[in-house]
Scaffold this motif. Structure first.
Motif, short mmCIF file in Angstrom:
data_model
loop_
_atom_site.label_atom_id
_atom_site.label_comp_id
_atom_site.label_asym_id
_atom_site.label_seq_id
_atom_site.Cartn_x
_atom_site.Cartn_y
_atom_site.Cartn_z
N THR A 1 -39.28 -78.30 -10.52
CA THR A 1 -40.21 -79.32 -11.02
C THR A 1 -40.82 -80.12 -9.87
O THR A 1 -42.02 -80.42 -9.88
N GLU B 1 -43.44 -78.02 -8.39
CA GLU B 1 -44.65 -78.01 -9.23
C GLU B 1 -45.47 -79.27 -8.98
O GLU B 1 -46.71 -79.24 -8.98
N SER C 1 -27.94 -65.97 -4.22
CA SER C 1 -29.17 -66.18 -4.98
C SER C 1 -28.98 -67.41 -5.86
O SER C 1 -27.87 -67.67 -6.33
N PRO C 2 -30.08 -68.15 -6.10
CA PRO C 2 -29.92 -69.31 -6.97
C PRO C 2 -29.46 -68.93 -8.38
O PRO C 2 -28.90 -69.76 -9.09
N ARG C 3 -29.65 -67.69 -8.77
CA ARG C 3 -29.26 -67.28 -10.12
C ARG C 3 -27.75 -67.20 -10.30
O ARG C 3 -27.27 -66.98 -11.41
N GLN D 1 -40.60 -71.18 -21.46
CA GLN D 1 -40.28 -70.32 -20.31
C GLN D 1 -39.84 -68.92 -20.72
O GLN D 1 -39.67 -68.05 -19.89
N LEU E 1 -31.42 -68.63 -16.08
CA LEU E 1 -32.43 -67.65 -15.66
C LEU E 1 -33.84 -68.21 -15.87
O LEU E 1 -34.73 -67.98 -15.05
N TYR F 1 -34.22 -70.51 -12.98
CA TYR F 1 -34.30 -69.71 -11.75
C TYR F 1 -35.68 -69.07 -11.62
O TYR F 1 -36.28 -69.03 -10.54
N GLN F 2 -36.21 -68.60 -12.75
CA GLN F 2 -37.53 -67.97 -12.70
C GLN F 2 -38.60 -69.02 -12.36
O GLN F 2 -39.52 -68.74 -11.59
N GLU G 1 -38.18 -69.53 -8.68
CA GLU G 1 -38.72 -68.42 -7.88
C GLU G 1 -40.24 -68.42 -7.89
O GLU G 1 -40.88 -68.00 -6.93
N ARG G 2 -40.83 -68.90 -8.99
CA ARG G 2 -42.29 -69.00 -9.03
C ARG G 2 -42.77 -69.95 -7.92
O ARG G 2 -43.75 -69.68 -7.23
N VAL H 1 -41.03 -70.63 -5.19
CA VAL H 1 -40.73 -69.99 -3.91
C VAL H 1 -41.87 -69.04 -3.55
O VAL H 1 -42.39 -69.04 -2.43
N GLY H 2 -42.29 -68.24 -4.55
CA GLY H 2 -43.39 -67.30 -4.32
C GLY H 2 -44.69 -68.01 -3.96
O GLY H 2 -45.49 -67.50 -3.17
N TYR I 1 -30.64 -69.42 1.08
CA TYR I 1 -29.52 -68.75 0.45
C TYR I 1 -28.32 -68.78 1.40
O TYR I 1 -28.47 -68.86 2.59
#
Lengths: 257, 637
Positions: free
Chosen positions: B51, B54, B67-69, B130, B168, B171-172, B175-176, B178-179, B187
């Motif tokens: 957040t 964002e 991994s954060p997951r 989500q 998840l 995490y997604q 990762e958005r 991060v991308g 990590y």
């Protein structure tokens, strides 16, 4: 009971590894496989030797950290089970076991039985999400989802990202992992707006990470501890082909097929 | 120690809106100039990092896993509460608030709990958007179930994997970011100290778990979302890596530690099977919706459960708490199990277990329905024990599961160190002395998605960005201290493994500071723990070296902190001369064995201040007032 363990030992990513033989006595049938390795590590520590490094965290089969090959099978002989949930009652007294890390070019070994799976995160970052910023969602019940679709989405979303599918595949393909995420989101109404781009971007990233291609062997489904089905790969292929028609230039840039 | 809660004034239902309006904002163009460190990537940390990314802040997120997951939020099974009232069964924000304050045995701050209940509805909206695959009805709407400690159906779930699916989703979202280049993800980095400069949290020292490199990272604010400290007991339902190091180092740098003795013992876990046991596995509390808990009426009854007729079984929760029955809150259900086992009625090879039976539910609903609801839990039980719970009852026993205590935070989730924010299980805020089922996921996501974006912005708007680099002398001094401690651990080369000392500590805590506590036992533990600590620093064997992946070294650092935290837990339990929630002091109970609170003396949060090596820590209090939920003896009868 007594076991003979041949374990892959490798100091770091750049050094050469090899099998080392250990004999372990006093293994109890109620131990989990990782608890059995804990006992071995206690003994190694007492002798001042370096304990065996393996990845693990929740030990409840859900975090996806653990996993290695036992006698050539990812997560060992018991279906639908991660190694942390595999119990020694499935082995016989005197049995000899060979433990190896996941083998795949995209998963370099960092130490002993522990590998680097960051490629999976990069595939998710390429498109394994629904773009919705915090705060912009409408009331949850304004999106009706067919129960059947919700169930199928959940089946796919159950993937724990352990990497067993890649390790078991003779091609080291990540198609089951990628297909599961593409399916989960494509099956839900919330996933529709980004459906095409998601399939293209995730598949392109998968190819960049040097995973192999899927040739429908099915070893991945056989070892998946969460029962993620092969149909997710079929769905990924359909999604990709449909998307490739809609966004032909991007598909060509990503390598296609 | 300043313990101003900074709760806004006014009626409780308007406090959060008022606070949000009064908070300062950071201009959108300025947000990227501010850097924020988030430690932890579970529901609280992952939601916060995503957040804040964002919103446009310059975010770095750290996790010790690959991994954060993998964060332990993933293991939460049963569900997440929200006051949606989709079932039309009388739920409301006020009722969720009321249940949580009462369930916490009146030891949480009302204003925080109300806000939690208020934002709970937005969490479900966000997660559905989500793509979290919650359970649905045939009409396509969301399904709900009831959960321990509540008489309404307000729990949303995704089979028995709710935590996994929520994480998840989170995490997604992360990762958005991060991308998109808005969050830098680190990590396999473990936080080993907090950097405090001029009284403000300004960075962290980490160890790269692959190369062993110890490095400093600086920022304008630090957010800790590193989970609870249940592993201080060695055996708990926490993941093996779950640890208290981040919050403990922050405590030693000046952050107050709230209510360390408030630990939750979960009633439905698989019993210990032997000395090699490395962790305990939870069987979701949701099983208590359809399962019935019982023990034989006769001591030493060795018959198999199916041979024991109805009349010779004691369904003790239904008998003692007729209105809540098997759905009694966790602390009450755990203690009741301990009581029957103490009376010699326990089942299984160790006598430390009770039955959880589904025969009645299978008869009423059919095996298919039970499979749909709990299939994965039944499978997990069978994998671990080798017994089939469809044909014979499960054996369960309480185990350490969650810690309500944690770093003290004000209404804005800021600790006593300015610029240090603490979210989720790592803070002490919302659950008082006992957490209700399906509330941990709610709190983690509330803090991460809906509270910190506002309160952190308010803090940042009042400070200048930047002006500190990792080569600042004070930062380097903090880094050297961590390097020295690491060298010290590796130099001991004694005889005992880290685990063996950790087990020893765990046994002392479980025995004297577990489900029931008393003065003599706590005093004994307070004397004993320093001896174990001394043994550790003299005789532990941390194999290998620093400049490599070294799991023994990782564990050693965590256990060194548990050895200090364990003592604080006992000190806090000793001074709190009352029974409340998860803290049961044997001296303070009714004739029927129910907890007796002492509101005159202990209606407060205890906050501990670190005073230096070998100095007794100082206890401060934050008084608690109950304006909306009136103080009363909890009754679930």
């Amino acid at each position: 009971m007594k076991l003979v363990l041949n374990i892959w030992r490798q100091k770091n990513q750049n050094s050469r590894g090899g099998m080392v033989r250990y004999e372990l006595d006093g293994v109890n049938e109620h131990m989990s496989f990782l608890e059995m390795l804990d006992v071995l590590n206690e003994q190694l520590t007492e002798k001042g030797e370096d304990p065996v490094t393996f990845e693990h965290d929740c030990r409840e089969g859900i975090c996806g950290c653990c996993g290695f090959m036992i006698n050539g099978v990812a997560h060992g002989p018991h279906r639908g089970t991660t190694v942390c949930q595999l119990h020694m009652r499935h082995f016989r007294d005197g049995e000899e076991l060979w433990l190896e890390p996941w083998r795949a070019a995209a998963f370099p070994v960092l130490k002993d039985l522990l590998v680097d799976r960051a490629a999976f995160d990069r595939i998710i970052a390429a498109g394994g999400f629904i773009s919705v910023n915090t705060g912009s969602a409408q009331d949850a019940n304004t999106i009706a989802v067919q129960k059947h679709c919700a169930e199928l989405a959940m089946d796919a979303a159950a993937c724990i990202g352990c990497g067993a599918c890649v390790a078991a595949c003779p091609n080291a393909s990540a198609s089951l992992f990628v297909g599961a995420k593409i399916s989960h989101l494509a099956l839900l109404p919330q996933g529709q707006p980004e459906r095409s781009r998601r399939a293209l971007n995730m598949v392109a990233q998968m190819q960049q990470e040097v995973f192999g291609s899927c040739t429908n062997i099915g070893e991945c489904e056989a070892v998946c501890p969460k029962g993620v089905k092969l149909e997710n790969i079929a769905r990924m292929n359909r999604e990709y082909i449909k998307a490739a028609w809609a966004y032909r230039e991007e598909a060509a840039a990503g390598g296609g097929g | 120690m300043n313990l101003d809660s900074r709760c806004p004034s006014g009626p409780i239902e308007q406090k959060w809106d008022k606070a949000k309006f009064e908070m300062k904002l950071v201009n959108p163009a300025n947000k990227r100039k501010y850097s924020v460190i988030v430690v932890g990537s579970g529901l609280a940390g992952g939601a916060a990092a995503a957040t804040l990314g964002e919103l446009g802040y310059n975010v770095s997120c750290f996790c010790f896993q690959d991994s954060p997951r993998r964060a332990h939020s993933i293991a939460a099974q049963g569900g997440i509460n929200a006051a949606k009232n989709y079932q039309n069964d009388g739920d409301s924000v006020f009722r969720l608030f009321y249940d949580t304050v009462k369930g916490g045995d009146f030891r949480a701050r009302e204003a925080n709990v109300y806000r939690l209940a208020e934002v709970s509805v937005h969490i479900i909206d966000q997660c559905v958007a989500q793509g979290v695959p919650f359970a649905r009805e045939y009409g396509g709407v969301l399904a709900n179930r009831s959960f321990g400690g509540a008489q309404v159906s307000r729990t949303f779930y995704a089979r028995g994997q709710t935590g996994q699916q929520l994480l998840l989703g989170c995490y997604q979202a992360l990762e958005r970011q991060v991308g998109a280049g808005r969050v830098a993800m680190y990590y396999r980095h473990e936080m080993l100290d907090l950097v405090v400069i001029d009284g403000r949290a300004r960075g962290i020292i980490t160890r790269d778990l692959v190369s062993g490199k110890i490095a400093a990272y600086v920022a304008d604010a630090v957010v800790l979302a590193t989970g609870g400290y249940g592993n201080v007991f060695f055996l708990s339902t926490n993941a093996k890596g779950s640890n208290a190091t981040a919050i403990w180092r922050a405590y030693k740098k000046g952050a107050g530690f709230g209510n360390p003795c408030f630990t939750q013992i979960h009633p439905t876990c698989i019993p210990v099977s032997g000395d090699y046991q490395s962790k305990l596995t939870l069987m979701s509390e949701s099983l208590r919706n359809d399962g019935r808990i019982w023990v034989p009426k006769e001591k030493g009854d060795k018959r198999t459960p199916s041979q024991i007729p109805e009349a010779e079984r004691d369904y003790y929760l239904e008998r003692r708490y007729p209105s809540f029955g098997n759905l009694s809150p966790r602390d009450i259900a755990s203690r009741a199990a301990k009581m029957v086992c103490d009376d010699g009625l326990g089942v299984g090879p160790t006598g430390l277990g009770v039955y959880l039976e589904f025969a009645e539910a299978i008869g009423r609903l059919g095996r298919t329905t039970i499979e749909e609801r709990y299939g994965n839990l039944f499978e997990m039980y069978e994998r671990i024990t080798g017994e089939d719970p469809y044909s014979s009852p499960m054996r369960i026993f309480p185990a350490v599961h969650y810690t309500m205590g944690g770093l003290w935070v004000d209404y804005n989730l800021q600790s006593t160190i300015p610029g240090l924010f603490v979210l989720g299980e790592a803070n002490f805020s919302d659950h008082g002395a006992n957490r209700l089922g399906a509330s941990a996921l709610m709190q983690g996501l509330a803090d991460g998605y809906f509270v910190i974006p506002y309160t952190l912005g308010h803090y940042l708007a009042g400070v200048k960005p930047g002006n500190l680099t990792p080569d600042d002398p004070e930062v380097l001094a903090a880094q050297r201290a961590v390097e020295d401690k690491t060298r010290q651990l590796l130099a001991i080369k004694g005889k005992r493994s880290v685990d063996s000392i950790h087990r020893e500590l765990g046994k002392v805590l479980w025995e004297y500071c577990g489900m029931a506590r008393n003065r003599a036992g706590l005093e004994h533990a307070i004397a004993k723990i320093p001896e174990i600590r001394e043994e550790f620093w003299k005789n532990v064997n941390v194999t290998g070296e620093n400049a490599e992946m070294n799991q023994a070294l990782e564990k050693a650092g965590r256990v060194a902190d548990f050895l200090e935290l364990g003592e604080l837990l006992c000190r806090d339990a000793l001074i709190r001369e009352e029974s409340c929630g998860g803290h049961f002091r044997e001296e303070y109970q009714t004739e029927e064995g129910e907890a007796v609170r002492n509101d005159d003396k202990f209606c407060h949060a205890a906050v501990w201040e670190y005073k230096g090596e070998n100095q007794a820590p100082e206890r401060h209090i934050e008084p608690l007032e109950f304006e909306y939920v009136h103080l009363a003896q909890r009754s679930y009868k």
